[in-house]
Design an enzyme around this catalytic site. Structure first.
Site, PDB file in Angstrom:
ATOM      1  N   PRO A  14       0.635  -1.308  -0.033  1.00 23.18           N
ATOM      2  CA  PRO A  14       0.188   0.053  -0.030  1.00 23.18           C
ATOM      3  C   PRO A  14       0.775   1.292   0.036  1.00 23.18           C
ATOM      4  CG  PRO A  14      -0.664  -1.423   1.759  1.00 23.18           C
ATOM      5  CD  PRO A  14       0.665  -1.914   1.179  1.00 23.18           C
ATOM      6  N   GLU A  21      12.533  -1.129  28.267  1.00 27.31           N
ATOM      7  CA  GLU A  21      12.935  -0.455  26.876  1.00 27.31           C
ATOM      8  C   GLU A  21      14.524  -0.667  26.861  1.00 27.31           C
ATOM      9  OE1 GLU A  21      10.985  -0.044  24.489  1.00 27.31           O
ATOM     10  OE2 GLU A  21       9.183  -0.027  25.942  1.00 27.31           O
ATOM     11  N   ASP A  44       5.805  -8.180  22.374  1.00 24.78           N
ATOM     12  CA  ASP A  44       7.283  -8.545  22.201  1.00 24.78           C
ATOM     13  C   ASP A  44       7.424 -10.180  21.793  1.00 24.78           C
ATOM     14  OD1 ASP A  44       8.306  -6.352  24.823  1.00 24.78           O
ATOM     15  OD2 ASP A  44       8.453  -5.935  22.768  1.00 24.78           O
TER      16      ASP A  44
END
Lengths: 270, 560
Positions: free
Chosen positions: B147, B374, B449
């Site tokens: 797309p 993180e 994750d």
């Protein structure tokens, strides 16, 4: 598909046109008396006497007993009268050059009592084609009854004076009938007494004379003179103010009030 | 005829015989009633005869009027639902080339694609020459690609260059509430195209998202959807190259995001969508041109390096680049800049890639948790990935995420070796290991994750033969599709179990490696997490500084 549909329509129209062209009157005016007699005999096995007087057909049927104990017609009498009238209608409607009026007379030959039913044939046609309702048609029927000793034992109808009824005369019967009906109705009959009520038609003049007394006054009561005028105008309007009625005189003897109308005045004073 | 012959005849034709007899009986009754009716009519007295006859013309007239009214209503509804009016009409109208106004020069990048398409345009334009040689005009062009890569844009450019009328449609428009609507709309579309082709010498039909109607034909599972789908596609096939077709100069261009083999093979065969053009995401050079093209339309600082932007926007489609420049202009207006700066573009990049910052309120404990989560991703990514740089680490909530670590390669990776995928798994598991090491427990934030890690490990084993047991093959190629479009893997349970075990082994191996690294680099983990808590977001340069401080280098740097 369109062509086929069109062909069918045109073919049907052609057939119908042919059918319509071949519709000649079923009965003849010349043989009206015998036709009515024979039809009543064949269809219902009823013997009647029939005369033609100008443009009026007179039919006579004698009965042993007309009125029952309650003051109404005997069952078999009303059924027989209904059948005779049916035959009468069939013949008159399917004839060329129809007469203008027909009058059926039923006489109780044991008591000496006559019943007269008078119709204008044009009104019958209008009812049959649905132009006027049954109620309207019934209002246009003149119904007269009277004791008559000459009816005793008269199976041939010789005591009936047969003549050509005129429209003016017919209208005068209707006016009288309607005024009587108005002041004898359930809600006002206790308030009035009809001492005298006469109508007459001669030489183009229509006369209505009445003497109606107010017995018991109440709010909103009918005023006899005004009601008589209203009834007269209504009936004349139904018959489109016929030319043969040139003058109308209404006379209230009780209140000493009179009114004179010309035909033109009646038309203008709608 | 013998008795047995009568019996055989009766067995074969009993329905016809009964229907015939019933029909005959009805006809006889009708004739009888007609005769009786006619006779009665003749016997009626003249007055009643006249009354009956007099009413017939009026009844006939009323009957004809009624028939016309009902015929009109029926015709209107038939037309509206089935034959090209109302529901059978597509909502979009013909677009003139002048209204399309997308020039060839407006299509930036994709030079090889443009070259192929240009050839197709010349064939459409020069039909006469092609006919002289005896060739056949292209019927259909199928554009396949992800797309936002410019398929529709390219189709518009074709319309402008050829100068032919352009009829756009979307595949989903042919899916309607009633069975037959799709077919009717397809007919309506091609009917209009034929008229325009007659008037203008040709016409282009563009069907976007053709996979809505162009997938493989299937059996109907009840309800009529399958029938409708098959009918629509059959109508398209017939219109393109059916028995009744004459040469009509209609070119059909279709666009889809799905693979070519997912479409019905009758559509993609020669004679229909014979020309297939594959439009991939733009490469570095094309992205640079795209940035130049879109930035020319806005005011921007001359110092902005489009090469750098192009390198950063790895994997962006032209639509993404356009969106990024658009976002940057809005950010510039918000920040009251006269011109778009690099910082505006950088912020726009974050919005496009990572999403808008959300208003979720996090407690201090949650922030700490997310920071270590993180940090785990970032450290593993930096230390283990063979190709990707860690470009951003953030504990500011965006979209659905409470934190994010972004990583991307310097250049497009066309062939990804096993180590690449293992590194991706390790990055995903880095958060889980970091939480375990720091807090002694783990949280629910690892679900996405795990999803990514599991999917990668699964593909490694099931598609790419990278499992420990040595089982080779693309096991999904054994999938069988039934008539209803349902697929079933043609793999035994024993084999499935082995493959699943291999998948788990990969995950366990990666987790073990990640735990070892993070345990070893605990100090780095702590520092990184604290930096995240202090600043909220760390950009690429800041991240590199942190690792340099601890004397760490990336695997790709080590290879140099």
């Amino acid at each position: 598909m369109v062509k086929n549909a069109l062909r069918t329509v045109l073919f049907s129209f052609f057939i119908l046109s042919c059918c319509a062209c071949s519709v000649s009157p079923s009965y003849s005016r010349r043989d009206i008396e015998s036709t009515i007699k024979n039809l009543c005999k064949q269809e219902f096995n009823i013997d009647v006497k029939v005369w033609e007087a100008g443009d009026t057909i007179w039919v006579y049927s004698p009965f042993e007993k007309i009125v029952n104990s309650k003051g109404g017609l005997e069952n078999d009498v009303s059924e027989r009268i209904r059948r005779i009238l049916l035959s009468l209608r069939r013949v008159i409607l399917s004839m060329e050059n129809r007469p203008k009026f027909y009058c059926f007379v039923a006489s109780d030959i044991n008591v000496g009592f006559d019943l007269y039913y008078v119709w204008r044939i044009n009104d019958l046609v209008l009812f049959e084609v649905g132009y006027i309702s049954l109620g309207d048609f019934q209002e246009r029927e003149a119904f007269i009854y009277a004791l008559n000793t000459k009816a005793l034992g008269d199976t041939e109808g010789s005591h009936i004076s047969r003549y050509d009824i005129k429209l003016g005369e017919f209208i005068s019967y209707l006016i009288k009938q309607n005024i009587e009906k108005k002041f004898n109705s359930e809600n006002v009959k206790d308030n009035f007494r009809i001492n005298d009520l006469r109508t007459r038609y001669y030489n183009g003049k229509l006369e209505i004379n009445f003497n109606i007394m107010i017995k018991k006054y109440k709010e909103g009561l009918l005023y006899p003179f005004d009601e008589a005028v209203a009834v007269t105008k209504k009936i004349l309007k139904v018959y489109d103010y016929p030319a043969e009625i040139k003058e109308v005189t209404i006379h209230d003897a009780f209140n000493k009030k009179s009114r004179f109308y010309t035909r033109k005045a009646l038309i203008e004073d709608k | 005829m013998t008795n047995s012959n009568w019996k055989k005849y009766w067995k074969l034709h009993w329905i016809k015989i009964i229907v015939g007899l019933v029909g005959l009986a009805l006809f006889s009754i009708l004739v009888y009633l007609l005769v009786v009716g006619m006779k009665s009519f003749v016997e009626l007295e003249s007055f009643y005869k006249k009354m009956t006859l007099a009413s017939i013309p009026l009844q006939l007239f009323l009957g004809i009027i009624t028939a016309f009214i009902f015929a009109g209503i029926y015709t209107f509804f038939s037309f509206y639902f089935f034959y090209g009016g109302g529901m059978a009409k597509l909502g979009q109208k013909k677009v003139k080339p002048a209204d399309v106004n997308v020039k060839w020069t407006d299509v930036v990048g994709m030079e090889s694609v443009k070259k192929e398409v240009w050839e197709a345009i010349n064939l459409i334009r020069d039909r006469a020459q092609l006919k002289r040689v005896g060739g056949k005009i292209i019927k259909g062009i199928l554009m396949v690609g992800p797309p936002g890569c410019g398929k529709t844009y390219l189709a518009k450019a074709i319309a402008t260059e050829t100068g032919l009328p352009f009829l756009p449609a979307v595949g989903s428009e042919f899916v309607g509430m009633f069975v037959g609507i799709g077919t009717a709309r397809m007919k309506s579309l091609f009917k209009e195209a034929r008229i325009l082709a007659d008037l203008n010498g040709g016409c282009i039909i563009f069907i976007d998202e053709i996979d809505s109607i162009g997938r493989h034909r299937m059996a109907d599972s009840g309800g009529g959807a399958g029938l409708d789908h098959n009918a629509t596609i059959n109508q398209l096939l017939t219109e393109m190259d059916g028995l009744r077709q004459v040469e009509n100069n209609i070119i059909i261009i279709a666009a889809t995001n799905v693979r070519e083999d997912e479409l019905d093979s009758a559509l993609t065969r020669a004679g229909r969508f014979e020309r297939k053009i594959y439009i991939a995401r733009p490469r570095l050079h094309d992205r640079e041109k795209l940035f130049e093209y879109y930035l020319k339309k806005v005011k921007y600082e001359a110092l902005i390096d489009t090469k750098l932007l192009a390198r950063r926007a790895l994997g962006f489609s032209p639509a993404d680049i356009s969106s990024m420049v658009g976002e940057a202009s809005l950010i510039a207006v918000r920040n009251r800049h006269e011109r778009i700066t690099y910082k505006d573009l950088s912020e726009a990049y974050d919005r496009v890639v990572f999403g808008l910052k959300s208003e979720v309120f996090l407690s201090d404990e949650e922030k700490v948790w997310i920071a270590y989560h993180e940090a785990g991703h970032a450290i593993i990514g930096y230390l283990t990935h063979p190709t990707d740089d860690v470009i951003k680490a953030s504990i500011i909530p965006r979209k659905d995420f409470l934190g994010v670590v972004g990583h991307r390669p310097k250049e497009e990776v066309n062939v990804a070796p096993k180590e690449y995928w293992l590194a991706n798994i390790k990055i995903s598991l880095g958060s889980y290991a970091a939480e375990k090491i720091k807090f002694g427990t783990t949280g629910s934030g690892v679900s996405s994750d795990f999803e990514h890690a599991l999917l990668t490990a699964h593909n490694m084993v099931w598609l790419w033969g990278m499992g420990e047991s040595g089982m080779l093959g693309n096991f999904y190629s054994l999938a069988l599709e039934d008539a209803y479009g349902r697929t079933e893997l043609n793999v035994s349970d024993a084999m499935k179990q082995k493959l699943e075990e291999d998948t788990q082994k990969i995950l366990r191996y990666c987790l073990k490696d990640v735990e070892e690294i993070l345990t070893r680099e605990k100090e780095l983990l702590e520092y990184f997490a604290q930096e995240l808590l202090k600043k909220g977001e760390l950009e690429y340069d800041e991240i590199v500084e942190i690792f340099k401080k601890y004397g760490k280098e990336r695997p790709q740097d080590r290879s140099l």
